[in-house]
Design a protein around this motif. Structure first.
Motif, PDB file in Angstrom:
ATOM      1  N   VAL A 100       9.558   2.590   4.296  1.00 31.86           N
ATOM      2  CA  VAL A 100       9.144   3.764   3.551  1.00 31.86           C
ATOM      3  C   VAL A 100       7.846   3.431   2.829  1.00 31.86           C
ATOM      4  CG1 VAL A 100       9.728   5.323   1.652  1.00 31.86           C
ATOM      5  CG2 VAL A 100      11.514   4.569   3.241  1.00 31.86           C
ATOM      6  N   ILE A 101       6.848   4.273   2.958  1.00 34.64           N
ATOM      7  CA  ILE A 101       5.575   4.072   2.266  1.00 34.64           C
ATOM      8  C   ILE A 101       5.599   4.840   0.949  1.00 34.64           C
ATOM      9  CG2 ILE A 101       3.086   4.512   2.370  1.00 34.64           C
ATOM     10  CD1 ILE A 101       3.285   4.170   5.420  1.00 34.64           C
ATOM     11  N   CYS A 102       5.189   4.164  -0.118  1.00 37.32           N
ATOM     12  CA  CYS A 102       5.290   4.753  -1.450  1.00 37.32           C
ATOM     13  C   CYS A 102       4.157   4.216  -2.312  1.00 37.32           C
ATOM     14  CB  CYS A 102       6.646   4.390  -2.072  1.00 37.32           C
ATOM     15  SG  CYS A 102       6.950   5.044  -3.716  1.00 37.32           S
ATOM     16  N   PRO A 103       3.606   5.000  -3.228  1.00 36.43           N
ATOM     17  CA  PRO A 103       2.609   4.442  -4.152  1.00 36.43           C
ATOM     18  C   PRO A 103       3.234   3.392  -5.046  1.00 36.43           C
ATOM     19  CG  PRO A 103       3.284   6.632  -4.861  1.00 36.43           C
ATOM     20  CD  PRO A 103       3.875   6.420  -3.504  1.00 36.43           C
ATOM     21  N   SER A 104       2.462   2.409  -5.428  1.00 39.35           N
ATOM     22  CA  SER A 104       2.975   1.339  -6.284  1.00 39.35           C
ATOM     23  C   SER A 104       3.051   1.759  -7.741  1.00 39.35           C
ATOM     24  CB  SER A 104       2.098   0.086  -6.151  1.00 39.35           C
ATOM     25  OG  SER A 104       2.616  -0.966  -6.926  1.00 39.35           O
ATOM     26  N   VAL A 105       2.130   2.610  -8.171  1.00 37.74           N
ATOM     27  CA  VAL A 105       2.128   3.066  -9.561  1.00 37.74           C
ATOM     28  C   VAL A 105       2.953   4.342  -9.655  1.00 37.74           C
ATOM     29  CG1 VAL A 105       0.706   3.824 -11.505  1.00 37.74           C
ATOM     30  CG2 VAL A 105      -0.096   1.990 -10.016  1.00 37.74           C
ATOM     31  N   THR A 106       4.195   4.182 -10.014  1.00 34.06           N
ATOM     32  CA  THR A 106       5.130   5.288 -10.166  1.00 34.06           C
ATOM     33  C   THR A 106       6.383   4.753 -10.839  1.00 34.06           C
ATOM     34  OG1 THR A 106       6.374   7.046  -9.024  1.00 34.06           O
ATOM     35  CG2 THR A 106       6.165   4.939  -7.883  1.00 34.06           C
ATOM     36  N   TYR A 107       7.271   5.636 -11.214  1.00 33.72           N
ATOM     37  CA  TYR A 107       8.586   5.249 -11.718  1.00 33.72           C
ATOM     38  C   TYR A 107       9.386   4.651 -10.558  1.00 33.72           C
ATOM     39  CZ  TYR A 107      13.191   5.874 -13.948  1.00 33.72           C
ATOM     40  OH  TYR A 107      14.445   5.684 -14.482  1.00 33.72           O
ATOM     41  N   TRP A 108      10.252   3.698 -10.877  1.00 31.74           N
ATOM     42  CA  TRP A 108      10.911   2.923  -9.823  1.00 31.74           C
ATOM     43  C   TRP A 108      11.775   3.758  -8.879  1.00 31.74           C
ATOM     44  CZ3 TRP A 108      16.082   3.610 -10.309  1.00 31.74           C
ATOM     45  CH2 TRP A 108      16.613   3.843 -11.597  1.00 31.74           C
ATOM     46  N   PRO A 122      -2.085   2.647 -24.510  1.00 31.17           N
ATOM     47  CA  PRO A 122      -2.824   2.385 -23.275  1.00 31.17           C
ATOM     48  C   PRO A 122      -1.897   2.180 -22.088  1.00 31.17           C
ATOM     49  CG  PRO A 122      -2.638   0.374 -24.560  1.00 31.17           C
ATOM     50  CD  PRO A 122      -1.984   1.452 -25.374  1.00 31.17           C
ATOM     51  N   GLY A 123      -2.460   2.339 -20.885  1.00 29.91           N
ATOM     52  CA  GLY A 123      -1.731   1.995 -19.671  1.00 29.91           C
ATOM     53  C   GLY A 123      -0.868   3.120 -19.135  1.00 29.91           C
ATOM     54  N   CYS A 124      -0.111   2.790 -18.090  1.00 25.80           N
ATOM     55  CA  CYS A 124       0.772   3.742 -17.411  1.00 25.80           C
ATOM     56  C   CYS A 124       1.914   2.933 -16.812  1.00 25.80           C
ATOM     57  CB  CYS A 124      -0.005   4.518 -16.357  1.00 25.80           C
ATOM     58  SG  CYS A 124      -0.884   3.482 -15.162  1.00 25.80           S
ATOM     59  N   ASN A 125       2.529   3.421 -15.735  1.00 31.48           N
ATOM     60  CA  ASN A 125       3.567   2.634 -15.072  1.00 31.48           C
ATOM     61  C   ASN A 125       2.971   1.360 -14.480  1.00 31.48           C
ATOM     62  OD1 ASN A 125       4.937   5.655 -14.462  1.00 31.48           O
ATOM     63  ND2 ASN A 125       6.355   4.015 -14.965  1.00 31.48           N
ATOM     64  N   LEU A 157       4.646  -1.459  -9.082  1.00 27.10           N
ATOM     65  CA  LEU A 157       5.949  -1.924  -8.621  1.00 27.10           C
ATOM     66  C   LEU A 157       5.855  -3.118  -7.688  1.00 27.10           C
ATOM     67  CD1 LEU A 157       7.679   1.524  -7.959  1.00 27.10           C
ATOM     68  CD2 LEU A 157       8.254  -0.105  -9.770  1.00 27.10           C
ATOM     69  N   HIS A 158       4.768  -3.209  -6.940  1.00 21.52           N
ATOM     70  CA  HIS A 158       4.696  -4.272  -5.930  1.00 21.52           C
ATOM     71  C   HIS A 158       4.607  -5.666  -6.549  1.00 21.52           C
ATOM     72  CE1 HIS A 158       0.375  -3.926  -6.790  1.00 21.52           C
ATOM     73  NE2 HIS A 158       0.200  -5.090  -6.200  1.00 21.52           N
ATOM     74  N   LEU A 159       4.341  -5.744  -7.862  1.00 21.82           N
ATOM     75  CA  LEU A 159       4.242  -7.045  -8.524  1.00 21.82           C
ATOM     76  C   LEU A 159       5.546  -7.479  -9.187  1.00 21.82           C
ATOM     77  CD1 LEU A 159       0.709  -6.756 -10.191  1.00 21.82           C
ATOM     78  CD2 LEU A 159       1.328  -7.720  -7.962  1.00 21.82           C
ATOM     79  N   HIS A 160       6.528  -6.611  -9.242  1.00 24.13           N
ATOM     80  CA  HIS A 160       7.800  -6.964  -9.867  1.00 24.13           C
ATOM     81  C   HIS A 160       8.569  -7.952  -8.993  1.00 24.13           C
ATOM     82  CE1 HIS A 160      11.858  -6.531 -11.570  1.00 24.13           C
ATOM     83  NE2 HIS A 160      11.276  -6.019 -12.640  1.00 24.13           N
ATOM     84  N   SER A 161       9.336  -8.822  -9.622  1.00 23.82           N
ATOM     85  CA  SER A 161      10.084  -9.842  -8.873  1.00 23.82           C
ATOM     86  C   SER A 161      11.093  -9.237  -7.908  1.00 23.82           C
ATOM     87  CB  SER A 161      10.803 -10.788  -9.841  1.00 23.82           C
ATOM     88  OG  SER A 161      11.714 -10.072 -10.664  1.00 23.82           O
ATOM     89  N   LEU A 162      11.556  -8.002  -8.176  1.00 21.98           N
ATOM     90  CA  LEU A 162      12.469  -7.349  -7.239  1.00 21.98           C
ATOM     91  C   LEU A 162      11.824  -7.187  -5.872  1.00 21.98           C
ATOM     92  CD1 LEU A 162      15.058  -5.822  -6.506  1.00 21.98           C
ATOM     93  CD2 LEU A 162      14.061  -3.763  -7.520  1.00 21.98           C
ATOM     94  N   GLY A 178       1.273  -1.084 -20.263  1.00 21.69           N
ATOM     95  CA  GLY A 178       2.190  -0.085 -19.729  1.00 21.69           C
ATOM     96  C   GLY A 178       3.601  -0.629 -19.631  1.00 21.69           C
ATOM     97  N   GLY A 179       4.445   0.070 -18.889  1.00 20.06           N
ATOM     98  CA  GLY A 179       5.847  -0.325 -18.756  1.00 20.06           C
ATOM     99  C   GLY A 179       6.430   0.220 -17.465  1.00 20.06           C
ATOM    100  N   TRP A 180       7.707  -0.048 -17.259  1.00 18.18           N
ATOM    101  CA  TRP A 180       8.376   0.406 -16.039  1.00 18.18           C
ATOM    102  C   TRP A 180       8.827   1.850 -16.152  1.00 18.18           C
ATOM    103  CZ3 TRP A 180       6.839  -2.701 -12.588  1.00 18.18           C
ATOM    104  CH2 TRP A 180       6.739  -4.079 -12.828  1.00 18.18           C
TER     105      TRP A 180
END
Length: 444
Positions: free
Chosen positions: A93-101, A342-345, A348-353, A435-437
Motif C-alpha cells: 500500500v502506498i501512503c504519504p509518510s507525513v500523516t496520522y498513523w 512548530p512542526g506537524c506529524n 512515519l517511515h522513520l519510526h522503529s515500527l 511535532g508528534g505522532w
C-alpha cells in the motif's frame, strides 16, 4: 504602525490580552444533540443499528454516494476500507509518510506492507509525482490523505491508479465537507474513510465512517467486522457462504449515542463549517504579504476548499526572516497570547515500527514479514517529508467569524514576523524532533 509594538516576549504588551474560549469551542452541542443522545440511553438502544443505519443513509445522501458504513472509530473505518479494497497478505500500500498513523498501519493487520511516498511541499498531501515509480505488481492501493484539511491533487492520482488498476482510498479525517475542484473529498477515489472523533471538524463523540459506490467494497467491510449485518442480504457471491460470523473476528459497530448525535450534527454541518471557512480565510487574508508567512489553503478560484480546517497550520519561510527558526518564531507568538507550536506529524517511515518491530511474532520486522523485498526506508529517503516540520506551524482554529477578535491573533503573528531581527540573538534553533505522532490532547 501595526506590528511594530514591542514584542511581548521582550517585555511588550500582549496582542491577545485575554482568552476567547467561545471563539474556539467545538463541537457545537445544543439541546437537540442532548435529546438525541438521551433518547438512545432511555431506549436501551446503545448497541443496536437502527439509528446508525439512518445516519449512514443520511451521510451517504449528503455526499451523493450509494453506500456509507459506520464504525466505532476512524481507524477501523480505514481498516474496513483496506479490506474492502482487497488488501491482504503480501500486498503493498502506498501512503504519504507525513500523516496520522491510522492512514497506514491497518495494512499490517492484514499482512500487507506500507511503501511511504513524499508529500507536496505546498499542499502537504501525497505528491502525485512520487507515486508511479513506487508501484509494483504487489501494489494494491494508494492511500490519499487530505492532510490538515487541504484537498490532495486527486486528478493525477486517479489517472495513475486507473492506469495500473489500483484502488484509491481517501483518508478524509481532516477534511470532512471539503471540495476538490467542485467535488466533495471522499467521493473521488474508490472509498473515502474518515474519523468522526471529538477533535475533528465533524465531531460526534467517537466514531468513523466510510462511503463508496462499490457494492463489493461495502460488503467486504461488512463481512470483516459487522457480524450482525453479515447475513443473507449480502449480494457478493463469494461472501454469501460465510455469513453469520465476522471474517476478521472484529466488531466495528458504532455506538448509537454517536450515530444519534451524528444525525443532528449533519443537519447543521455545512452551515457551521462555512463560518469556520469565513473566519480562517479572513485570518489569512489579513496576513497576506507578511514576510515569512504563507497560508496553507487552496487558491480561491480553484473550486477547492478546506472543509472544516481541522488541525490548521501555516507555511513558514525562514529565508525571509533572516533564518529565524520556526521554534523561536512560535515562542514569540505564544508570548503574545496565542497557543501554537512548530512542526506537524512526524514522518512515519522513520519510526522503529517501520524498521525493527516484530508485532505478530513472524521472527522478522512486521513491515517485511510478508514482503518480497526490503521495504524499509532509511533517514534521507524522503527529504521533503523529513524537513517539512521546520517549515510549518499550527495556527488558531477559529470556529466563529468575529473579526474584531481575530484581528488580535493576526497582530500576534504580524508582530513576530515583522520584528524577527529582535528574535535572532537568542534563537537556539530547532530541536532535532519537531511535532508528534498525533495532534489530539485529552483534557486533564
Amino acid at each position: 504602525m501595526i506590528g511594530t509594538e514591542k514584542l511581548a516576549l521582550l517585555g511588550g504588551t500582549k496582542a491577545v490580552k485575554q482568552s476567547h474560549e467561545d471563539l474556539f469551542k467545538w463541537p457545537i452541542i445544543t439541546q437537540e444533540d442532548e435529546a438525541a443522545a438521551v433518547q438512545v440511553l432511555r431506549d436501551g438502544a446503545m448497541s443496536g443499528t437502527d439509528i446508525t443505519r439512518k445516519f449512514e443513509r443520511e451521510f451517504a445522501d449528503w455526499l451523493d454516494m450509494k453506500y456509507a458504513l459506520a464504525f466505532n472509530n476512524g481507524t477501523n473505518s480505514l481498516l474496513g476500507a483496506f479490506y474492502g479494497c482487497g488488501v491482504g497478505v503480501g500486498d503493498e500500500v502506498i501512503c504519504p509518510s507525513v500523516t496520522y498513523w491510522a492512514s497506514a498501519l491497518p495494512a499490517y493487520s492484514l499482512g500487507a506492507s506500507v511503501v511511504f511516498a513524499e508529500i507536496d511541499p505546498v499542499s502537504l498531501c501525497l505528491d502525485p509525482n512520487d507515486i508511479e515509480h513506487r508501484i509494483t505488481p504487489k501494489t494494491k492501493a494508494i492511500v490519499v490523505v487530505h492532510y490538515l484539511g487541504h484537498p490532495a491533487d486527486m486528478d493525477p492520482i486517479m489517472e495513475i491508479a486507473r492506469k495500473h488498476n489500483i484502488k484509491v482510498i481517501e483518508d478524509v479525517s481532516h477534511a470532512q465537507g471539503g471540495y476538490y475542484k467542485g467535488r466533495r473529498v471522499g467521493t473521488i477515489g474508490d472509498v473515502g474513510a474518515m474519523s468522526l472523533m471529538a477533535g475533528k471538524s465533524f465531531a460526534i463523540g467517537e466514531g468513523g465512517i466510510f462511503v463508496t459506490n462499490d457494492l463489493e467494497i461495502y460488503e467486504r467491510a461488512i463481512a470483516l467486522g459487522h457480524y450482525e449485518r453479515y447475513n443473507q442480504e449480502i449480494q457478493t457471491p463469494y461472501l454469501q457462504p460465510h455469513a453469520g460470523l465476522p471474517l476478521g473476528g472484529y466488531k466495528f459497530r458504532m455506538h448509537q449515542v454517536s450515530s444519534a448525535v451524528g444525525r443532528v450534527q449533519l443537519k447543521y454541518y455545512d452551515e457551521r463549517i462555512g463560518e469556520i471557512d469565513k473566519a480562517m480565510n479572513y485570518f489569512w487574508d489579513r496576513l497576506e504579504g507578511v514576510p515569512g508567512l504563507r497560508a496553507h489553503r487552496p487558491a480561491k478560484d480553484s473550486g477547492s476548499t478546506m472543509g472544516g480546517w481541522y488541525a490548521t497550520h501555516g507555511h513558514y519561510v525562514p529565508e525571509e526572516l533572516g533564518g529565524l527558526s520556526v521554534t523561536r518564531f512560535c515562542e514569540a507568538v505564544r508570548a503574545e497570547g496565542v497557543s501554537i507550536g512548530p512542526g506537524c506529524n512526524l514522518p512515519l517511515h522513520l519510526h522503529s515500527l517501520q524498521h525493527d518491530a516484530d508485532v505478530y511474532g513472524h521472527g522478522k520486522p512486521t513491515i517485511i514479514a510478508n514482503a518480497s523485498r526490503d521495504l524499509r526506508q532509511p533517514k534521507g529517503s524522503l527529504p521533503v517529508s523529513e524537513g517539512i516540520a521546520a517549515r510549518v506551524y499550527s495556527i488558531p482554529w477559529f470556529k466563529h467569524f468575529r473579526p474584531e477578535l481575530i484581528d488580535q491573533y493576526v497582530e500576534a503573528f504580524r508582530k513576530a514576523a515583522l520584528q524577527f531581527d529582535a528574535l535572532l540573538e537568542d534563537d537556539k534553533g530547532n530541536p532535532e524532533r519537531l511535532g508528534g505522532w498525533n495532534f489530539f490532547r485529552q483534557k486533564a
